[in-house]
Design a protein around this motif. Structure first.
Motif, PDB file in Angstrom:
ATOM      1  N   ASP A 297       5.535 -46.642  76.824  1.00  0.00           N
ATOM      2  CA  ASP A 297       4.141 -46.192  76.749  1.00  0.00           C
ATOM      3  C   ASP A 297       4.157 -44.738  76.288  1.00  0.00           C
ATOM      4  O   ASP A 297       4.602 -43.856  77.023  1.00  0.00           O
ATOM      5  N   VAL A 298       3.696 -44.485  75.067  1.00  0.00           N
ATOM      6  CA  VAL A 298       3.823 -43.171  74.444  1.00  0.00           C
ATOM      7  C   VAL A 298       2.452 -42.664  74.017  1.00  0.00           C
ATOM      8  O   VAL A 298       1.618 -43.434  73.518  1.00  0.00           O
ATOM      9  N   ASP A 299       2.208 -41.389  74.211  1.00  0.00           N
ATOM     10  CA  ASP A 299       0.966 -40.769  73.749  1.00  0.00           C
ATOM     11  C   ASP A 299       0.959 -40.731  72.221  1.00  0.00           C
ATOM     12  O   ASP A 299       1.862 -40.177  71.600  1.00  0.00           O
ATOM     13  N   ALA A 300      -0.064 -41.336  71.611  1.00  0.00           N
ATOM     14  CA  ALA A 300      -0.178 -41.378  70.152  1.00  0.00           C
ATOM     15  C   ALA A 300      -1.337 -40.518  69.654  1.00  0.00           C
ATOM     16  O   ALA A 300      -1.810 -40.695  68.526  1.00  0.00           O
ATOM     17  N   SER A 301      -1.805 -39.586  70.496  1.00  0.00           N
ATOM     18  CA  SER A 301      -2.915 -38.708  70.111  1.00  0.00           C
ATOM     19  C   SER A 301      -2.383 -37.546  69.277  1.00  0.00           C
ATOM     20  O   SER A 301      -1.497 -36.821  69.716  1.00  0.00           O
ATOM     21  N   PRO A 302      -2.922 -37.352  68.073  1.00  0.00           N
ATOM     22  CA  PRO A 302      -2.453 -36.229  67.247  1.00  0.00           C
ATOM     23  C   PRO A 302      -3.008 -34.913  67.774  1.00  0.00           C
ATOM     24  O   PRO A 302      -3.951 -34.896  68.566  1.00  0.00           O
ATOM     25  N   PRO A 303      -2.443 -33.797  67.342  1.00  0.00           N
ATOM     26  CA  PRO A 303      -2.975 -32.506  67.788  1.00  0.00           C
ATOM     27  C   PRO A 303      -4.343 -32.213  67.189  1.00  0.00           C
ATOM     28  O   PRO A 303      -4.670 -32.681  66.089  1.00  0.00           O
TER      29      PRO A 303
ATOM     30  N   ALA B 168      -8.634 -40.741  60.435  1.00  0.00           N
ATOM     31  CA  ALA B 168      -8.826 -41.572  59.247  1.00  0.00           C
ATOM     32  C   ALA B 168      -9.976 -41.088  58.376  1.00  0.00           C
ATOM     33  O   ALA B 168      -9.869 -41.034  57.149  1.00  0.00           O
ATOM     34  N   TYR B 169     -11.090 -40.693  59.012  1.00  0.00           N
ATOM     35  CA  TYR B 169     -12.283 -40.350  58.233  1.00  0.00           C
ATOM     36  C   TYR B 169     -12.785 -38.927  58.416  1.00  0.00           C
ATOM     37  O   TYR B 169     -13.644 -38.480  57.673  1.00  0.00           O
ATOM     38  N   ASP B 170     -12.280 -38.222  59.416  1.00  0.00           N
ATOM     39  CA  ASP B 170     -12.794 -36.876  59.719  1.00  0.00           C
ATOM     40  C   ASP B 170     -11.674 -36.009  60.271  1.00  0.00           C
ATOM     41  O   ASP B 170     -10.678 -36.526  60.793  1.00  0.00           O
ATOM     42  N   PRO B 171     -11.823 -34.709  60.224  1.00  0.00           N
ATOM     43  CA  PRO B 171     -10.898 -33.845  60.957  1.00  0.00           C
ATOM     44  C   PRO B 171     -11.119 -34.012  62.456  1.00  0.00           C
ATOM     45  O   PRO B 171     -12.247 -34.242  62.909  1.00  0.00           O
ATOM     46  N   MET B 172     -10.059 -33.910  63.211  1.00  0.00           N
ATOM     47  CA  MET B 172     -10.139 -34.085  64.662  1.00  0.00           C
ATOM     48  C   MET B 172     -10.497 -32.752  65.325  1.00  0.00           C
ATOM     49  O   MET B 172      -9.803 -31.762  65.160  1.00  0.00           O
ATOM     50  N   GLU B 173     -11.583 -32.767  66.092  1.00  0.00           N
ATOM     51  CA  GLU B 173     -12.048 -31.541  66.743  1.00  0.00           C
ATOM     52  C   GLU B 173     -11.690 -31.479  68.219  1.00  0.00           C
ATOM     53  O   GLU B 173     -11.544 -30.405  68.786  1.00  0.00           O
ATOM     54  N   LYS B 174     -11.566 -32.654  68.869  1.00  0.00           N
ATOM     55  CA  LYS B 174     -11.177 -32.648  70.289  1.00  0.00           C
ATOM     56  C   LYS B 174     -10.719 -34.042  70.712  1.00  0.00           C
ATOM     57  O   LYS B 174     -10.918 -35.028  70.004  1.00  0.00           O
ATOM     58  N   ASN B 175     -10.101 -34.072  71.897  1.00  0.00           N
ATOM     59  CA  ASN B 175      -9.656 -35.328  72.496  1.00  0.00           C
ATOM     60  C   ASN B 175     -10.730 -35.910  73.398  1.00  0.00           C
ATOM     61  O   ASN B 175     -11.607 -35.195  73.887  1.00  0.00           O
ATOM     62  N   TRP B 176     -10.605 -37.194  73.636  1.00  0.00           N
ATOM     63  CA  TRP B 176     -11.456 -37.879  74.600  1.00  0.00           C
ATOM     64  C   TRP B 176     -10.699 -37.945  75.923  1.00  0.00           C
ATOM     65  O   TRP B 176      -9.527 -37.591  75.997  1.00  0.00           O
ATOM     66  N   ASP B 177     -11.375 -38.355  76.995  1.00  0.00           N
ATOM     67  CA  ASP B 177     -10.706 -38.429  78.300  1.00  0.00           C
ATOM     68  C   ASP B 177      -9.509 -39.393  78.254  1.00  0.00           C
ATOM     69  O   ASP B 177      -8.487 -39.141  78.878  1.00  0.00           O
ATOM     70  N   LEU B 178      -9.675 -40.519  77.547  1.00  0.00           N
ATOM     71  CA  LEU B 178      -8.556 -41.440  77.352  1.00  0.00           C
ATOM     72  C   LEU B 178      -7.941 -41.149  75.990  1.00  0.00           C
ATOM     73  O   LEU B 178      -8.635 -41.224  74.976  1.00  0.00           O
ATOM     74  N   GLY B 179      -6.675 -40.841  75.955  1.00  0.00           N
ATOM     75  CA  GLY B 179      -6.013 -40.580  74.689  1.00  0.00           C
ATOM     76  C   GLY B 179      -5.624 -41.863  73.981  1.00  0.00           C
ATOM     77  O   GLY B 179      -5.834 -42.974  74.473  1.00  0.00           O
ATOM     78  N   LEU B 180      -5.068 -41.712  72.781  1.00  0.00           N
ATOM     79  CA  LEU B 180      -4.550 -42.843  72.023  1.00  0.00           C
ATOM     80  C   LEU B 180      -3.157 -43.185  72.539  1.00  0.00           C
ATOM     81  O   LEU B 180      -2.402 -42.311  72.949  1.00  0.00           O
ATOM     82  N   LYS B 181      -2.811 -44.452  72.487  1.00  0.00           N
ATOM     83  CA  LYS B 181      -1.534 -44.909  73.039  1.00  0.00           C
ATOM     84  C   LYS B 181      -0.748 -45.726  72.015  1.00  0.00           C
ATOM     85  O   LYS B 181      -1.313 -46.395  71.150  1.00  0.00           O
TER      86      LYS B 181
END
Length: 782
Positions: free
Chosen positions: A20-26, A32-45
């Motif tokens: 089980d690995v964190d797959a959330s980028p910095p 895919a469609y936008d620059p990432m501005e922040k994380n959600w409470d649940l990260g990507l896995k």
């Protein structure tokens, strides 16, 4: 089906590792469609399992990304295979297709970079980091595998989540696409349409303890998106809710064939609907869990197979290349992987359709955004089995509809890069896999005693190992009593100084009146009392002998001794009898029954020499060889357990698969004639009539367990047939599994002839580094 789990021998048990690995980028990355501005409470896995049973390990992985395509699929599979000690074709990696998440395609990245463009969402730095993180997680997980005694299967309907997105007009053409959030109430009022209403669960158990739960459900996984916030949307929330209910079992969710299925009927885009949809999916998962039926399994109930396929590309895909310089970020995200896929099609590359067999459970792994018709057809094909499907594997071919959908048009068909002929290709593969007989009938492999009873313990294998080495000596002649060898004597003849090492030409004592010419490489700069690993490097066939591995070969990719010395190893590279400075070796008048046994003695004494050097850590010795050196590496390591890691390049295939062709057979007096030459094993001639030697390569390689073995076995090697390698390695894997070190056995099948390609060679060096616990000073090849 398997016998009671409490009576199964260890060699017949299935093992599982979970990761089980964190797959959330910095933050600041491109999603895919936008620059990432922040994380959600649940990260990507990125979650998954490794299964070990009969044959090489199997890896299943699901990632909370929109897609992993083309060259990225290759890279992910290679990395995960490397960590699990298996081959890429036994790895399935899928995405859940959440849109507020990354996309990965190293092929698309290269297209954009080659055009001088910003790769934007295809910039692959974090993808490469995730591969590394997954490798580390899998390597760690393999150290703590658990026994699987039962497989569970359960399903239940999911209410008010999925609906078909394609709304037809009176003429049968598609007039509206009911997307993930449909604000038009008229369109939401249309019936659900064609969906697969069931969520399917496959679980793995140790007795009453659930170890892992895999869930499969077909729907586009969006409630709302384009938020610039990386999040796993409602399937990720549902998975989290189920994980909270069953915290000790890893939950891995796979998206099924949901290209034409969305939540649009039940979602007007209101943000509170994310939780509602998640709770409905989690409720279906709960009821599927409650409906689960457990059945005992053994290693014989576990299987894997795959069918490589090509699909016909639509005309006009080349236009993407000319349009890309004027298009925006989102257009590039939706089109560049199609162009990269098209390029691969032209190169003849295929996509594997694979299936995991666990008792009467079948899990199919498919590429792209697949219409739900494929999933329903697969289940209908084998109603006697429990069939589940994971789609969104290789994302390169994007939307893939059935043939009946193409005349109707609509968004999904308009953007699809494949033609209606894809259905025949994919359904052909699906039917092939679903109608394969499993569990396969049990055959007598290596883990059986002479009386036919199974070997279930390491102690029992040791007797079999002794018998294998005795049978080998029926052909090579007996191994002399090496304890009676005279003291080592080393004559230094000349030297060559480089910035990385000093290379000495030496003669060393093998036995009374037996001296061996060799190159000895010592690192130029070694801190006092800092001991290095020692490597025995064995050259291939050639008059130059040891010079071949020093970079003097007319062929590329042979300078293994020189390269390992540059990495900081202490290296010895002896000549083989009849080659190099032993070109005039007198086979008729020596004390050996074969040159092979003479070489084993020479190489054993080379290890003595390495261990005698103050620069060498005597507990860290390895051997590597190509072709002739490839099988001699196996031969010496079989007798010398001081050798901890073995690399054989183009060095073996089972004798049943050794075939030099009609001309060669005639020249050497039989199919196995080359092995019977005076400079190899003349006694092979006694067995040439039926071709059944007292020993074979899979047996010898098995004697290396639990030490580490790496084989470079190119797909187009005319000397050592790769089909035989693949069959042989399945037998060998069972022995490594018995020792509990499946990852210590690794094989690579590069697209090459009788060669040791740079990428594979570097990976072999890294394998040596790992198992000898050495950090090299030069990590790249020149």
């Amino acid at each position: 089906m398997a016998q009671g789990f409490d009576t199964l021998p260890a060699s017949k048990m299935v093992k599982i590792a979970t990761f089980d690995v964190d797959a959330s980028p910095p933050i600041g990355s491109q999603l895919a469609y936008d620059p990432m501005e922040k994380n959600w409470d649940l990260g990507l896995k990125a979650k998954g399992i490794v299964l070990v049973g009969k044959g090489m390990p199997i890896v299943l992985c699901a990632v909370d990304w929109i897609g992993i395509a083309n060259e990225s699929q290759d890279a992910f599979k290679e990395g995960l295979a490397r960590a699990a000690g298996t081959i890429p074709s036994r790895v399935a990696i899928h995405t859940l297709h959440q849109h507020d998440a990354p996309i990965s395609d190293f092929g698309a990245e290269k297209i954009l970079k080659d055009a001088g463009m910003d790769p934007q969402s295809f910039e692959g730095s974090f993808s490469r980091q995730l591969i590394t993180n997954l490798e580390i997680a899998i390597t760690d997980a393999m150290q703590n595998m658990k026994t699987v005694t039962h497989v569970g299967k359960g399903k239940a309907q999911v209410h008010q989540v999925a609906s078909n997105r394609r709304i037809e007009g009176e003429d049968g053409k598609i007039v509206f696409s009911r997307t993930s959030s449909t604000r038009d109430s008229t369109m939401r009022a249309h019936p659900e349409g064609l969906i697969d209403p069931d969520v399917s669960l496959v679980s793995f158990w140790n007795g009453e303890e659930a170890l892992a739960v895999l869930s499969y459900y077909a729907v586009h996984p969006q409630s709302y998106y384009l938020t610039k916030v990386a999040n796993p949307d409602f399937p990720g929330v549902a998975r989290f809710l189920r994980q909270m209910s069953l915290p000790d079992a890893l939950h891995v969710h796979f998206n099924g064939a949901g290209a034409n299925v969305t939540a649009g009927k039940y979602n007007d885009g209101s943000k509170e609907n994310r939780l509602k949809l998640a709770e409905r999916l989690a409720d279906g998962m709960r009821r599927a869990w409650e409906n689960t039926v457990k059945l005992p399994i053994s290693a014989n109930d576990l299987g894997w197979d795959f069918v490589p396929v090509s699909m016909e590309p639509k005309e006009g895909l080349e236009k993407i290349r000319t349009e890309m310089e004027t298009q925006n970020h989102r257009w590039l995200t939706n089109n560049l992987m199609k162009l990269a896929w098209y390029n691969r099609q032209k190169e003849g590359k295929k996509i594997d359709i694979s299936c995991l067999y666990v008792g009467d459970v079948r899990i199919l792994h498919l590429p792209g955004e697949l219409f739900v018709e494929y999933q329903l057809a697969a289940k209908e094909e084998r109603t006697d089995l429990f069939v589940a499907m994971a789609a969104y594997g290789d994302y390169g071919p994007f939307y893939i509809g059935p043939a009946s959908a193409y005349p109707k048009g609509g968004y999904e068909i308009n953007v699809s890069p494949v033609t209606e002929k894809a259905e025949a290709v994919l359904m052909g593969a699906i039917k092939n896999l679903l109608h394969k007989d499993f569990p396969a009938s049990e055959t007598k492999g290596l883990l059986f005693k002479k009386d036919g009873s199974p070997i279930t313990k390491v102690e029992e294998w040791k007797a079999k190992k002794t018998a294998i080495l005795e049978n080998f000596q029926k052909v090579t002649g007996p191994l002399p009593l090496l304890a009676d060898s005279p003291p080592l004597s080393i004559q230094y003849l000349d030297s060559l100084q480089t910035k990385d090492y000093i290379r000495y030409s030496i003669l060393y004592t093998a036995a009374v009146n037996e001296e061996v010419p060799a190159y000895l490489y010592l690192p130029s700069k070694t801190k006092k009392n800092q001991k290095k690993p020692g490597m025995l490097v064995l050259h291939g066939t050639g008059d130059l002998g040891k010079q071949l591995v020093d970079g003097k070969s007319p062929l590329a990719n042979r300078a293994t001794a020189k390269e390992l010395a540059m990495r900081g190893y202490v290296v010895i590279a002896p000549d083989y009898p009849s080659m190099g400075d032993l070109s005039d070796y007198d086979f008729e008048n020596d004390r050996y029954e074969s040159a092979t046994m003479k070489a084993i003695v020479n190489h054993y004494r080379a290890v003595d020499l390495l261990q005698s050097l103050e620069e060498v850590d005597p507990e860290k010795i390895g051997v590597i060889g190509h072709s002739l050196g490839g099988h001699n590496s196996i031969f010496v390591a079989a007798f010398d357990e001081r050798i901890k890691v073995v690399v054989s390049s183009c060095g073996w295939t089972p004798f049943d698969f050794y075939n030099i062709g009609t001309a060669g057979t005639k020249r050497y007096g039989g199919r196995l004639g080359p092995w019977a030459q005076i400079r190899y094993m003349p006694k092979v001639r006694n067995y040439m009539e039926d071709g059944k030697l007292p020993f074979d390569f899979p047996e010898l390689i098995s004697t290396l367990a639990p030490r580490a073995f790496y084989s470079n076995s190119p797909l187009n090697d005319s000397n050592f047939d790769v089909v035989g390698v693949k069959k042989g390695i399945e037998q060998v894997q069972e022995v490594f599994n018995l020792f509990g070190v499946p990852q210590h056995l690794q094989v690579r099948y590069p697209e090459a002839e009788h060669d040791f390609p740079t990428t594979t060679r570097l990976e072999a060096y890294q394998f040596i580094d790992k198992h000898l616990q050495f950090k090299p000073k030069n990590i790249q090849l020149e």
